[in-house]
Design a protein around this motif. Structure first.
Motif, PDB file in Angstrom:
ATOM      1  N   LEU A  12     -70.046  42.294 -59.645  1.00  0.00           N
ATOM      2  CA  LEU A  12     -69.678  41.618 -60.884  1.00  0.00           C
ATOM      3  C   LEU A  12     -68.174  41.395 -60.943  1.00  0.00           C
ATOM      4  N   VAL A  13     -67.762  40.444 -61.789  1.00  0.00           N
ATOM      5  CA  VAL A  13     -66.344  40.108 -61.928  1.00  0.00           C
ATOM      6  C   VAL A  13     -66.019  39.956 -63.415  1.00  0.00           C
ATOM      7  N   PHE A  14     -64.731  39.826 -63.707  1.00  0.00           N
ATOM      8  CA  PHE A  14     -64.286  39.504 -65.052  1.00  0.00           C
ATOM      9  C   PHE A  14     -64.112  37.987 -65.160  1.00  0.00           C
ATOM     10  N   PRO A  15     -64.341  37.410 -66.336  1.00  0.00           N
ATOM     11  CA  PRO A  15     -64.196  35.953 -66.468  1.00  0.00           C
ATOM     12  C   PRO A  15     -62.765  35.495 -66.235  1.00  0.00           C
ATOM     13  N   LYS A  16     -62.617  34.460 -65.420  1.00  0.00           N
ATOM     14  CA  LYS A  16     -61.302  33.891 -65.141  1.00  0.00           C
ATOM     15  C   LYS A  16     -61.492  32.508 -64.538  1.00  0.00           C
ATOM     16  N   GLY A  17     -60.429  31.714 -64.563  1.00  0.00           N
ATOM     17  CA  GLY A  17     -60.498  30.378 -63.979  1.00  0.00           C
ATOM     18  C   GLY A  17     -59.159  29.681 -64.100  1.00  0.00           C
ATOM     19  N   GLY A  18     -59.112  28.434 -63.682  1.00  0.00           N
ATOM     20  CA  GLY A  18     -57.862  27.698 -63.619  1.00  0.00           C
ATOM     21  C   GLY A  18     -57.171  27.524 -64.965  1.00  0.00           C
ATOM     22  N   TRP A  19     -55.866  27.763 -64.962  1.00  0.00           N
ATOM     23  CA  TRP A  19     -55.006  27.512 -66.127  1.00  0.00           C
ATOM     24  C   TRP A  19     -54.544  26.064 -66.024  1.00  0.00           C
ATOM     25  N   GLU A  20     -54.851  25.258 -67.068  1.00  0.00           N
ATOM     26  CA  GLU A  20     -54.579  23.829 -67.006  1.00  0.00           C
ATOM     27  C   GLU A  20     -53.358  23.445 -67.829  1.00  0.00           C
TER      28      GLU A  20
ATOM     29  N   PHE B 192     -49.291  28.354 -55.228  1.00  0.00           N
ATOM     30  CA  PHE B 192     -50.291  29.226 -55.822  1.00  0.00           C
ATOM     31  C   PHE B 192     -51.023  28.476 -56.935  1.00  0.00           C
ATOM     32  N   ARG B 193     -52.339  28.547 -56.920  1.00  0.00           N
ATOM     33  CA  ARG B 193     -53.124  28.049 -58.049  1.00  0.00           C
ATOM     34  C   ARG B 193     -53.033  29.079 -59.163  1.00  0.00           C
ATOM     35  N   LEU B 194     -52.649  28.645 -60.372  1.00  0.00           N
ATOM     36  CA  LEU B 194     -52.482  29.567 -61.490  1.00  0.00           C
ATOM     37  C   LEU B 194     -53.813  29.752 -62.202  1.00  0.00           C
ATOM     38  N   VAL B 195     -54.160  31.000 -62.390  1.00  0.00           N
ATOM     39  CA  VAL B 195     -55.460  31.379 -62.943  1.00  0.00           C
ATOM     40  C   VAL B 195     -55.241  32.257 -64.169  1.00  0.00           C
TER      41      VAL B 195
ATOM     42  N   ARG C 125     -65.216  22.837 -68.589  1.00  0.00           N
ATOM     43  CA  ARG C 125     -64.316  21.898 -67.923  1.00  0.00           C
ATOM     44  C   ARG C 125     -64.626  21.887 -66.426  1.00  0.00           C
ATOM     45  N   THR C 126     -64.504  20.732 -65.823  1.00  0.00           N
ATOM     46  CA  THR C 126     -64.708  20.617 -64.378  1.00  0.00           C
ATOM     47  C   THR C 126     -63.539  19.856 -63.761  1.00  0.00           C
ATOM     48  N   GLY C 127     -63.387  19.984 -62.455  1.00  0.00           N
ATOM     49  CA  GLY C 127     -62.307  19.281 -61.761  1.00  0.00           C
ATOM     50  C   GLY C 127     -60.982  20.001 -61.886  1.00  0.00           C
ATOM     51  N   ARG C 128     -59.999  19.508 -61.118  1.00  0.00           N
ATOM     52  CA  ARG C 128     -58.690  20.166 -61.097  1.00  0.00           C
ATOM     53  C   ARG C 128     -57.543  19.189 -61.327  1.00  0.00           C
ATOM     54  N   LEU C 129     -57.804  18.118 -62.053  1.00  0.00           N
ATOM     55  CA  LEU C 129     -56.747  17.135 -62.299  1.00  0.00           C
ATOM     56  C   LEU C 129     -55.601  17.728 -63.106  1.00  0.00           C
ATOM     57  N   LEU C 130     -55.900  18.672 -63.986  1.00  0.00           N
ATOM     58  CA  LEU C 130     -54.886  19.281 -64.844  1.00  0.00           C
ATOM     59  C   LEU C 130     -54.479  20.677 -64.366  1.00  0.00           C
ATOM     60  N   GLN C 131     -54.960  21.073 -63.229  1.00  0.00           N
ATOM     61  CA  GLN C 131     -54.704  22.421 -62.722  1.00  0.00           C
ATOM     62  C   GLN C 131     -53.209  22.665 -62.503  1.00  0.00           C
TER      63      GLN C 131
END
Length: 206
Positions: A59-67, A20-23, A8-14
């Motif tokens: 290194l990091v753990f996988p995470k990203g925007g909750w839509e 706070f951006r929810l992740v 998924r790309t973009g933040r229309l549904l973010q």
């Protein structure tokens, strides 16, 4: 085919809450079966999956925007698939909720770049040969002590210790790491002791 999956790309549904951006994210884990373990110490068999970031050595753990069209657990599962190419079982138990600033906004003041991350444990069931963000994220399985040393931020170490508590009932007891990782404004908001408390915290946002 796994090679046809797209991220998924973009933040229309973010989702956002109070600026706070929810992740959503997870710590994928597996238990090695070929490790001699006479003491029954589960940590000796535990491996966690971390991924690289572009232009970074840690290194990091996988995470990203909750839509908005998915639950928080669905978001965590999707990010694990997109970034790390793994599928598995996202446990109901929440490792914790942390507030932190995104890596590109570390030097800014105010709320810009502020994130609230919901981090889960994921028992890995499948590891794909190809995945959507394979070109930008390499993956690596590590034991918990190796992972601890490579954690970029303190909240990641707290999440790793929470995983140890979740799986073994005991926090990680490790010597202080000599290499100081990047300081970042953060604090643990919630470390629920029951699924009921987790669900009440999450349902308030849905």
């Amino acid at each position: 085919m796994s090679s046809s999956l797209q991220a998924r790309t973009g933040r229309l549904l973010q989702r956002y809450e109070n600026q706070f951006r929810l992740v959503a994210g997870c710590i994928p884990y597996r238990l090695k079966q070929n490790v001699e373990n006479k003491t029954g110490d589960l940590l000796r068999k535990l491996e966690v999956l971390m991924i690289s970031s572009p232009n970074r050595h840690d290194l990091v753990f996988p995470k990203g925007g909750w839509e908005k069209d998915e639950t928080v657990r669905e978001a965590a599962s999707r990010e694990a698939l997109e970034e790390a190419g793994v599928r598995g079982i996202i446990h109901d138990a929440l490792l914790g909720i942390w507030e932190f600033r995104s890596k590109t906004k570390q030097k800014l003041c105010g709320q810009e770049g502020a994130c609230r991350g919901y981090i889960f444990a994921m028992e890995t069931m499948e590891e794909l040969e190809f995945w959507p963000e394979q070109a930008t994220h390499e993956r690596k399985w590590l034991n918990v002590w190796e992972a601890w040393k490579l954690c970029r931020y303190e909240w990641m170490r707290e999440a790793l210790s929470s995983l140890s508590v979740f799986l073994t009932g005991q926090p990680l007891l490790l010597l202080a790491v000599a290499e100081v990782t990047e300081p970042t404004p953060l604090f643990c908001l919630l470390k629920p002791s029951s699924t009921e408390r987790v669900d009440s915290a999450i349902n308030a946002l849905c």
